[in-house]
Design a protein around this motif. Structure first.
Motif, short mmCIF file in Angstrom:
data_model
loop_
_atom_site.label_atom_id
_atom_site.label_comp_id
_atom_site.label_asym_id
_atom_site.label_seq_id
_atom_site.Cartn_x
_atom_site.Cartn_y
_atom_site.Cartn_z
N LEU A 60 40.66 -5.36 115.50
CA LEU A 60 41.77 -6.15 114.99
C LEU A 60 42.88 -5.18 114.60
CD1 LEU A 60 42.41 -9.11 114.29
CD2 LEU A 60 41.47 -8.73 112.04
N VAL A 61 43.98 -5.19 115.38
CA VAL A 61 45.05 -4.21 115.10
C VAL A 61 46.30 -4.91 114.62
CG1 VAL A 61 45.02 -2.03 116.33
CG2 VAL A 61 45.22 -4.13 117.61
N GLY A 62 47.06 -4.20 113.84
CA GLY A 62 48.34 -4.71 113.38
C GLY A 62 48.90 -3.77 112.35
N GLU A 63 50.17 -3.99 112.01
CA GLU A 63 50.82 -3.12 111.04
C GLU A 63 50.48 -3.58 109.63
OE1 GLU A 63 54.81 -1.62 112.57
OE2 GLU A 63 54.70 -3.64 113.32
N SER A 64 50.86 -2.79 108.64
CA SER A 64 50.50 -3.16 107.28
C SER A 64 51.14 -4.49 106.92
CB SER A 64 50.92 -2.07 106.30
OG SER A 64 52.29 -1.81 106.44
N SER A 184 21.87 -0.49 104.25
CA SER A 184 20.65 -0.60 103.46
C SER A 184 20.05 -2.00 103.49
CB SER A 184 20.91 -0.17 102.02
OG SER A 184 21.74 -1.11 101.39
N VAL A 185 20.87 -3.02 103.61
CA VAL A 185 20.36 -4.39 103.59
C VAL A 185 20.13 -4.95 105.00
CG1 VAL A 185 21.27 -4.98 101.33
CG2 VAL A 185 22.70 -5.28 103.33
N GLU A 186 20.11 -4.08 105.96
CA GLU A 186 19.86 -4.44 107.35
C GLU A 186 20.77 -5.53 107.88
OE1 GLU A 186 15.70 -5.25 107.37
OE2 GLU A 186 15.18 -3.16 107.04
N PRO A 187 22.06 -5.27 107.91
CA PRO A 187 23.02 -6.29 108.36
C PRO A 187 23.06 -6.41 109.88
CG PRO A 187 24.18 -4.28 107.88
CD PRO A 187 22.75 -4.01 107.57
N ASP A 188 23.60 -7.52 110.35
CA ASP A 188 23.86 -7.68 111.79
C ASP A 188 25.32 -7.38 112.11
OD1 ASP A 188 21.28 -8.58 112.16
OD2 ASP A 188 21.85 -10.63 111.65
N LEU A 189 26.17 -7.70 111.14
CA LEU A 189 27.60 -7.58 111.36
C LEU A 189 28.20 -6.69 110.29
CD1 LEU A 189 30.30 -8.69 112.71
CD2 LEU A 189 30.28 -10.39 110.90
N ILE A 190 28.97 -5.70 110.70
CA ILE A 190 29.66 -4.87 109.70
C ILE A 190 31.15 -4.97 109.93
CG2 ILE A 190 30.01 -2.53 108.83
CD1 ILE A 190 27.21 -1.87 109.35
N ILE A 191 31.86 -5.28 108.85
CA ILE A 191 33.31 -5.32 108.92
C ILE A 191 33.82 -3.96 108.48
CG2 ILE A 191 35.36 -6.39 107.93
CD1 ILE A 191 33.72 -8.97 107.76
N SER A 221 27.01 -5.51 115.31
CA SER A 221 28.31 -6.02 115.74
C SER A 221 29.34 -5.54 114.73
CB SER A 221 28.32 -7.53 115.78
OG SER A 221 27.14 -8.02 116.32
N TYR A 222 30.52 -5.18 115.23
CA TYR A 222 31.56 -4.71 114.32
C TYR A 222 32.81 -5.56 114.43
CZ TYR A 222 29.13 -0.14 114.06
OH TYR A 222 28.24 0.88 113.88
N LEU A 223 33.43 -5.80 113.28
CA LEU A 223 34.83 -6.21 113.29
C LEU A 223 35.58 -4.97 112.82
CD1 LEU A 223 37.17 -8.21 113.49
CD2 LEU A 223 36.72 -8.88 111.15
N PHE A 224 36.29 -4.32 113.73
CA PHE A 224 36.89 -3.04 113.42
C PHE A 224 38.39 -3.23 113.18
CE2 PHE A 224 38.56 1.16 114.10
CZ PHE A 224 37.59 1.98 113.55
N ILE A 225 38.78 -3.08 111.92
CA ILE A 225 40.18 -3.32 111.56
C ILE A 225 40.90 -1.98 111.47
CG2 ILE A 225 41.68 -4.17 109.72
CD1 ILE A 225 39.43 -6.14 109.04
#
Lengths: 339, 330
Positions: A60-64, A184-191, A221-225
């Motif tokens: 997810l890209v964009g300016e401030s 540590s909590v074994e997530p599926d999705l990391i933001i 899975s990542y949501l990479f901002i």
């Protein structure tokens, strides 16, 4: 070699959808003056929709100020959205109570931008990470210790760092600790909310490689901002370009970079200073400059949000709201030129 | 290019910072020159001493904790380090000016934009009020601020980040300096605004025939703006070259590592090269070449002795004898 093939192929293969966001909106009321009169609403997120597939990365890209971090907070329900739906593995979590949310919080984790502000300075690294393990329900101390060692090893930290405090570590190491805590909590999705922009250049590549390795190993899975198009292009399978709370272009990463269609995406790409320079400097290396600055989010003019800076804006761009249109398979843009 | 005369030269500058227990050698024998009408970049990571070396030029290092141990800074035949406060004041803003990274904190919030720019002129020149106003408006126009008459009476908080940086640049230009030092002026800005500011600096440098010393950590910016580049690491200069040379034939392992570690779409699917380890603490620098713990080419001698610069010709110097022996040609 095998890594190369996997990654390149995986752009166009499909996995089940892990997170789906539909028409997400968040308006922040702005109060001014002595009586705190409502002066207007800032449309931070104004109808955002996307999907993240299992084991894939959405950039997810964009300016401030374009609303990308607000999107992250809305997904984790750290903020209540005004409108829209959030589906996590098919269930609409928008309506979930905090109690019902709790088991899901393990599945969705976040890594913050500032590795200095996001670790508790009074807790050792071990305590910070173990807190997550306790929540996961590992009561046995031995088991927790063993898991802690494994997590530290996974993010490339030595085992004895568990007894030390955050101030003893550099920015890059702290970011590794932040990643270990999220894992540590074994997530599926990391933001990942701008996870590398506070780091030194020589450290950024280390963290990018770490995130990539963890995705391959654990199927995350990542949501990479990020605001950095180079990083997003390198890491993501799909990319969404945001401007003023709306997604302007949404497509597989290679198509955003090789065949960008929205004028804003074009402008962003043209504004990145390129390190591939020519000997005949000035002419070839001139940055294409987008004029103007983002409009005041308080009083948006009707029509396209990009109209004030768009070199192609016509009269109808100033009148009608423009929708996201699919111009080729999986390639969406919000522009009247797509009609 | 090579026949341009030197405007400022920093020679073997050493700056230490000390507290009760430790001495940090922030700048450890740095030499560089900026010639007339040239843009020179100092590039390096945080803590490598690039800002400290630039602040020393203007005598802006607080002492204590800072201390300029040795070296000289020659500007127009004078050693700036030997000048008194009054003489320095005549040079600051007048002959050498500076633009800082954070435009919000470096403007005074209780004065209008106009007050602050006119102050910069009044300090150095005797000038009639009408003319002062005209000159200020012209400066605001030059840096690309629309409706300068209205902005003249605005306060800093009424402007956006990009506009504030433009005002900072206008202040720096106020007395037609020969040298402008720009310390990460675009780091706090968005990419599209960064592109505007870079373009502005380039055109101002040309139209006013001034020199720019540009400090940054962003190699993309360097490629775009610089004529010549100095790469700093842990308080020393490890490589210097013309921009094209540096990007196409980097000769120091640190420069090579930095360039290889930049991500982009074409490297997609390949593993990124990453320089192992972290930047050393300036108070505990490793002996010998400060880069040796992270260097893939390090030999025993690197751990003992800090190497000299090796000359590749055409003003391309790199502080790595190991690579020089392998391939001394251009």
């Amino acid at each position: 070699m095998s890594f190369t093939n996997l990654k390149m192929k995986s752009i166009h293969t499909h996995n089940p959808v892990i997170l789906k966001v539909e028409g997400l909106k968040k308006y922040f009321p702005l109060r001014r003056g002595f009586f705190q009169r409502l002066a207007g609403k800032v449309r931070a997120v104004d109808g955002v929709s996307f999907e993240i597939e299992q084991g894939k990365t959405l950039g997810l890209v964009g300016e401030s100020g374009c609303g990308k971090s607000t999107v992250a907070r809305l997904i984790l329900k750290l903020l209540e959205s005004d409108e829209g739906k959030i589906f996590y593995q098919g269930q609409d979590i928008q309506t979930f109570s905090e109690k019902k949310m709790k088991p899901l919080r393990k599945k969705m984790q976040i890594i913050f931008q500032d590795p200095f502000g996001s670790l508790n300075p009074r807790m050792t690294i071990g305590q910070t990470i173990e807190e997550g393990l306790r929540i996961l329900g590992i009561q046995n101390r031995q088991q927790r210790k063993a898991r802690l060692q494994k997590l530290l090893e996974m993010v490339g930290m030595s085992a004895h760092s568990a007894d030390r405090y955050p101030h003893e570590f550099s920015g890059g190491q702290r970011q590794r600790i932040g990643i270990a805590r999220a894992l540590s909590v074994e997530p599926d999705l990391i933001i990942c909310d701008e996870p590398i922009s506070a780091l030194d250049v020589s450290i950024q590549a280390q963290i990018i490689n770490l995130l990539n390795d963890l995705q391959d190993k654990l199927g995350l899975s990542y949501l990479f901002i990020s605001h950095d198009l180079n990083v997003v292009g390198y890491l993501s399978h799909k990319v969404a370009v945001m401007y003023q709370g709306q997604i302007m272009e949404y497509a597989p990463a290679d198509r955003i970079f090789e065949n960008p269609q929205h004028p804003y995406t074009l402008a962003l790409l043209a504004a990145i200073p390129n390190i591939r320079i020519n000997q005949k400097k000035d002419k070839e290396n001139k940055l294409k400059v987008l004029g103007g600055e983002p409009p005041d989010p308080l009083n948006p003019s009707p029509g396209c949000k990009f109209q004030t800076r768009c070199p192609f804006a016509e009269s109808h761009c100033r009148k009608n709201e423009i929708c996201l249109k699919e111009i080729s398979k999986e390639h969406f843009i919000r522009c009247s030129r797509a009609l | 290019m090579a026949n341009k005369t030197d405007l400022i030269s920093v020679n073997k500058l050493k700056v230490n910072f000390r507290n009760n227990t430790e001495i940090a050698r922030a700048v450890d024998g740095v030499s560089y020159t900026v010639r007339r009408e040239e843009t020179v970049c100092l590039v390096g990571e945080s803590g490598c001493g690039k800002t400290v070396s630039a602040l020393s030029i203007l005598g802006l290092i607080d002492s204590p904790p800072g201390e300029i141990v040795s070296g000289e800074i020659l500007f127009a035949g004078k050693n700036l380090l030997k000048l008194g406060e009054q003489e320095l004041q005549r040079i600051r803003g007048n002959h050498i000016s500076m633009v800082f990274q954070e435009p919000l904190t470096s403007l005074n919030p209780v004065f209008t934009i106009g007050d602050q720019i006119t102050e910069a002129i009044r300090i150095h020149k005797v000038i009639a009020p009408d003319e002062l106003y005209e000159r200020c408006i012209q400066l605001l126009k030059d840096v690309g601020i629309t409706a300068p008459q209205e902005r003249f009476n605005d306060y800093p908080h009424q402007l956006s980040g990009g506009q504030r940086q433009r005002v900072m640049i206008a202040m720096a230009l106020a007395c037609d300096p020969e040298l402008m030092i720009a310390d990460e002026p675009t780091t706090a800005l968005d990419v599209t605004v960064q592109a505007q500011i870079l373009q502005l600096l380039k055109s101002l440098q040309r139209s006013r025939s001034m020199s720019v010393l540009y400090i940054t950590h962003d190699l993309g910016v360097v490629a775009n703006i610089a004529d010549r580049v100095y790469v700093m690491y842990a308080g020393i200069i490890v490589e210097q070259a013309y921009t094209y040379q540096l990007f196409h034939h980097p000769r120091h392992p640190y420069t090579q590592g930095l360039l290889a570690s930049l991500p982009n779409l074409s490297k997609r699917g390949q593993r990124l090269y990453s320089i192992p380890g972290t930047v050393p603490n300036p108070a505990h620098k490793p002996p010998g070449c400060p880069f040796h713990p992270r260097c893939p080419f390090a030999i025993d001698n690197c751990r003992i002795q800090c190497p000299e610069m090796c000359n590749y010709g055409n003003e391309h110097l790199a502080r790595c004898p190991v690579l020089y022996e392998k391939n001394p040609d251009i």
